[in-house]
Enzyme design. Structure first.
Site, PDB file in Angstrom:
ATOM      1  N   LYS A 179      31.011  37.679  42.740  1.00  0.00           N
ATOM      2  CA  LYS A 179      31.315  36.737  41.658  1.00  0.00           C
ATOM      3  C   LYS A 179      32.066  35.527  42.213  1.00  0.00           C
ATOM      4  O   LYS A 179      33.275  35.541  42.372  1.00  0.00           O
ATOM      5  CB  LYS A 179      32.164  37.395  40.556  1.00  0.00           C
ATOM      6  N   GLU A 253      43.534  39.981  48.638  1.00  0.00           N
ATOM      7  CA  GLU A 253      43.948  38.899  49.547  1.00  0.00           C
ATOM      8  C   GLU A 253      44.519  37.807  48.666  1.00  0.00           C
ATOM      9  O   GLU A 253      43.772  37.101  47.987  1.00  0.00           O
ATOM     10  CB  GLU A 253      42.734  38.367  50.320  1.00  0.00           C
ATOM     11  N   CYS A 289      45.441  29.667  52.097  1.00  0.00           N
ATOM     12  CA  CYS A 289      46.416  30.679  51.687  1.00  0.00           C
ATOM     13  C   CYS A 289      47.454  30.955  52.753  1.00  0.00           C
ATOM     14  O   CYS A 289      48.601  31.244  52.470  1.00  0.00           O
ATOM     15  CB  CYS A 289      45.668  31.956  51.336  1.00  0.00           C
ATOM     16  N   GLU A 388      53.976  28.920  45.792  1.00  0.00           N
ATOM     17  CA  GLU A 388      52.808  28.398  46.504  1.00  0.00           C
ATOM     18  C   GLU A 388      52.313  27.136  45.804  1.00  0.00           C
ATOM     19  O   GLU A 388      51.975  27.174  44.619  1.00  0.00           O
ATOM     20  CB  GLU A 388      51.694  29.460  46.501  1.00  0.00           C
TER      21      GLU A 388
HETATM   22  P1  NAD Z   1      42.357  32.572  41.009  1.00  0.00           P
HETATM   23  O1  NAD Z   1      43.125  33.832  41.115  1.00  0.00           O
HETATM   24  O2  NAD Z   1      42.579  31.730  39.810  1.00  0.00           O
HETATM   25  O3  NAD Z   1      40.787  32.876  41.025  1.00  0.00           O
HETATM   26  C1  NAD Z   1      40.154  33.531  42.115  1.00  0.00           C
HETATM   27  C2  NAD Z   1      38.881  34.189  41.616  1.00  0.00           C
HETATM   28  O4  NAD Z   1      39.215  35.252  40.735  1.00  0.00           O
HETATM   29  C3  NAD Z   1      37.953  33.279  40.816  1.00  0.00           C
HETATM   30  O5  NAD Z   1      36.625  33.683  41.077  1.00  0.00           O
HETATM   31  C4  NAD Z   1      38.336  33.589  39.371  1.00  0.00           C
HETATM   32  O6  NAD Z   1      37.280  33.323  38.476  1.00  0.00           O
HETATM   33  C5  NAD Z   1      38.626  35.070  39.450  1.00  0.00           C
HETATM   34  N1  NAD Z   1      39.614  35.612  38.526  1.00  0.00           N
HETATM   35  C6  NAD Z   1      40.735  35.015  38.053  1.00  0.00           C
HETATM   36  N2  NAD Z   1      41.429  35.881  37.278  1.00  0.00           N
HETATM   37  C7  NAD Z   1      40.745  37.050  37.293  1.00  0.00           C
HETATM   38  C8  NAD Z   1      40.959  38.340  36.699  1.00  0.00           C
HETATM   39  N3  NAD Z   1      42.024  38.607  35.951  1.00  0.00           N
HETATM   40  N4  NAD Z   1      40.045  39.309  36.954  1.00  0.00           N
HETATM   41  C9  NAD Z   1      38.968  39.083  37.724  1.00  0.00           C
HETATM   42  N5  NAD Z   1      38.710  37.880  38.291  1.00  0.00           N
HETATM   43  C10 NAD Z   1      39.591  36.884  38.081  1.00  0.00           C
HETATM   44  O7  NAD Z   1      42.625  31.770  42.345  1.00  0.00           O
HETATM   45  P2  NAD Z   1      42.064  30.341  42.744  1.00  0.00           P
HETATM   46  O8  NAD Z   1      42.910  29.320  42.071  1.00  0.00           O
HETATM   47  O9  NAD Z   1      40.596  30.282  42.586  1.00  0.00           O
HETATM   48  O10 NAD Z   1      42.353  30.357  44.336  1.00  0.00           O
HETATM   49  C11 NAD Z   1      43.546  29.969  44.886  1.00  0.00           C
HETATM   50  C12 NAD Z   1      44.393  31.180  45.227  1.00  0.00           C
HETATM   51  O11 NAD Z   1      43.685  32.045  46.112  1.00  0.00           O
HETATM   52  C13 NAD Z   1      45.659  30.817  45.965  1.00  0.00           C
HETATM   53  O12 NAD Z   1      46.732  31.545  45.444  1.00  0.00           O
HETATM   54  C14 NAD Z   1      45.369  31.225  47.392  1.00  0.00           C
HETATM   55  O13 NAD Z   1      46.506  31.493  48.168  1.00  0.00           O
HETATM   56  C15 NAD Z   1      44.540  32.428  47.195  1.00  0.00           C
HETATM   57  N6  NAD Z   1      43.754  32.702  48.412  1.00  0.00           N
HETATM   58  C16 NAD Z   1      44.064  33.780  49.171  1.00  0.00           C
HETATM   59  C17 NAD Z   1      43.368  34.032  50.340  1.00  0.00           C
HETATM   60  C18 NAD Z   1      43.676  35.213  51.210  1.00  0.00           C
HETATM   61  O14 NAD Z   1      42.829  35.565  52.032  1.00  0.00           O
HETATM   62  N7  NAD Z   1      44.825  35.840  51.096  1.00  0.00           N
HETATM   63  C19 NAD Z   1      42.342  33.172  50.731  1.00  0.00           C
HETATM   64  C20 NAD Z   1      42.070  32.067  49.940  1.00  0.00           C
HETATM   65  C21 NAD Z   1      42.767  31.855  48.768  1.00  0.00           C
END
Ligand code: NAD
Length: 481
Positions: A179, A253, A289, A388
């Site tokens: 997804k 992650e 991240c 962050e």
């Molecule tokens: P987000 O959590 O808003 O969304 C990430 C994904 O999860 C999207 O596909 C979103 O549609 C989905 N999603 C959101 N809430 C959900 C839920 N309750 N259940 C299931 N799916 C859900 O994050 P974002 O704004 O898209 O990405 C940025 C964040 O991702 C930052 O905090 C960054 O640090 C983190 N990140 C972490 C890593 C890592 O490897 N640790 C890598 C890249 C990004």
């Protein structure tokens, strides 16, 4: 010309969406519509999980294939992605603003590299291991595929982060529902086309871009055996709660607020070190991240470090992500820019000293740009030092001695990356051993496919990459012979 799609890849077919809901993907550097994609709803998730379930449960199917046969398909998928390298990297950079040189090295390279790495690994690593039992009988330990995987990914490096899940999962014999984020729904279609071209058996990989609600529905779906999530810590917490209740394996992650510890002897005049510092702190316009966005500077050299970091930030070329000369592109979305500007305002209100950037670049009148920004006189307890920001914003925090530097590095809810900067690499390694984090760099920072990557504390659970990443998609079974 806008890219408009109407279907999802489900069960090996291009299946029309169940509803008329659509997401519009806006170009980060233009603010204009790049294309549209159907938005997955519950019925689409149901269909994708059912297809993945069928593919997994088929006794003659993917999960039962010999590892070398799965590896052959994975290598074909790697070739199909390589053939789309230019198209994928340009599209990702247009969607989320990633500078094209980074996009080529990351989005256009890492997925096929990971597929080939895990294809090799799974053909070399025995799936069954005989052990001499201590009670007089032998034992067979088997590594079996975990089942149907729900892989949920963010927009900041969509191809790379998805590959960190599907490459080991496919090697293990699992099947997937991927997804992607609606913000990067378009490049996901190029990946899905590669899956079809490579002849991945029907239902083994299903791709349904969708929003949060459908994502949450997928996480709790009865047909899913494991959830693999990359995204924010807030979403990760709620996913962990659901998986806890269901006793469903989950890997997370999540976010970070890592520290770059500049030691007394760091050579900030070296061009090589300056380039590595930019990569470690401001990679992908600050939307990484693991970025070391808290710069810890010795009190004795504080002004030096502030000046060097400010000069470095101001020297970067901010502009079109498709221009190979660009160091810093726009943020991925208007919402993301609002968030970052909100933190810059908070830093100012908290009384920190702005020493570089802080605004929008004057020469760019469209797109979600923010200047590379540095704050000095920051206390580690401040909001801009603890939360962050996910944008090109660095804070420089003074420390008294190395013990204090390590204490400050560890004084964070997060623990994902981090780095140390010194002329004495041996001593840097000593510091690396003392920081509570999942990964750390000495005079540079970049993840490597062979090394496990993940976080401690609010940065996540579990590890991706390396042999450990493969183990995340396997269940152990002991057979007493
Ligand atoms: P987000 O959590 O808003 O969304 C990430 C994904 O999860 C999207 O596909 C979103 O549609 C989905 N999603 C959101 N809430 C959900 C839920 N309750 N259940 C299931 N799916 C859900 O994050 P974002 O704004 O898209 O990405 C940025 C964040 O991702 C930052 O905090 C960054 O640090 C983190 N990140 C972490 C890593 C890592 O490897 N640790 C890598 C890249 C990004």
């Amino acid at each position: 010309m806008a890219l408009d799609h109407d279907t999802f890849l489900i069960g090996g077919e291009w299946v029309p969406a169940s509803s008329a809901h659509r997401s519009t993907v806006i170009g980060a550097s233009t603010g204009e519509v790049l294309g549209t994609s159907p938005e997955g709803m519950e019925a689409d998730v149901d269909a994708a999980v059912a297809a993945a379930r069928r593919a997994f449960d088929d006794p003659d199917g993917w999960s039962g294939w010999a590892p070398r046969d799965r590896a052959a398909v994975m290598r074909r998928l790697a070739d199909a992605l390589d053939a789309r390298r230019e198209e994928i990297t340009r599209l990702v950079s247009s969607e989320n603003g990633m500078p094209i040189t980074l996009s080529l090295g990351l989005e256009g390279t890492v997925p096929s590299t990971l597929l080939r790495y895990y294809a090799d690994l799974v053909t070399e690593a025995p799936v069954e291991e005989h052990r001499d039992g201590l009670l007089g009988r032998p034992v067979l330990v088997r590594r079996e595929p975990v089942g149907v995987v729900a892989a949920i990914t963010p927009w900041n490096a969509p191809q790379t982060l998805a590959a960190g899940k599907y490459a080991p999962a496919l090697a293990a014999g699992a099947t997937l529902v991927i997804k992607p984020s609606p913000e990067t729904a378009l490049d996901a279609v190029l990946f899905a086309e590669a899956v079809v071209e490579a002849g991945v058996p029907a239902g083994v990989v299903n791709v349904v871009p969708a929003g949060r609600e459908a994502g949450a529905y997928l996480v709790g779906h009865p047909g899913v055996d494991k959830v693999s999530f990359t995204g924010s810590s807030a979403a990760g917490r709620s996913i962990a709660e659901v998986c806890g209740r269901l006793l469903r394996p989950v890997s997370l992650e999540l976010g970070g607020k890592s520290a770059a510890i500049v030691l007394e002897d760091a050579d900030l005049d070296s061009e090589a070190i300056r380039q590595e510092l930019v990569a470690a702190t401001l990679l992908n316009n600050g939307q990484a991240c693991f970025a070391s966005t808290r710069i810890l500077a010795p009190r004795s050299r504080y002004d030096d470090v502030v000046d060097a970091m400010s000069a470095l930030a101001s020297s970067l070329t901010v502009g079109d992500p498709l221009d190979p000369g660009t160091h810093v592109g726009p943020l991925a979305s208007e919402r993301q820019r609002e968030r970052v500007e909100g933190y810059i305002a908070k830093g100012r209100a908290e009384g920190s000293r702005l020493t570089a950037g802080g605004g929008r670049p004057a020469h760019l009148d469209r797109g979600w740009y923010v200047e590379p920004t540095v704050f000095a006189d920051v206390d580690n307890k401040q909001v801009i030092a603890q939360e962050e920001i996910f944008g090109p914003v660095l804070v420089v925090i003074p420390y008294e001695d190395e013990r204090d530097a390590v204490r400050l590095a560890n004084d964070s809810d997060y623990g994902l990356g981090g780095s140390v900067w010194t002329r004495d690499a041996e001593h840097g390694l000593e510091i690396a051993r003392r920081v509570r984090t999942g990964s750390f760099g000495v005079n540079h920072y970049m993840t490597d496919p062979v090394a496990p990557f993940g976080g401690v504390k609010a940065s996540g659970l579990g590890r991706e990459l390396g042999p450990e990443g493969l183990a995340g998609y396997q269940q152990l079974k002991s057979v007493y012979l």
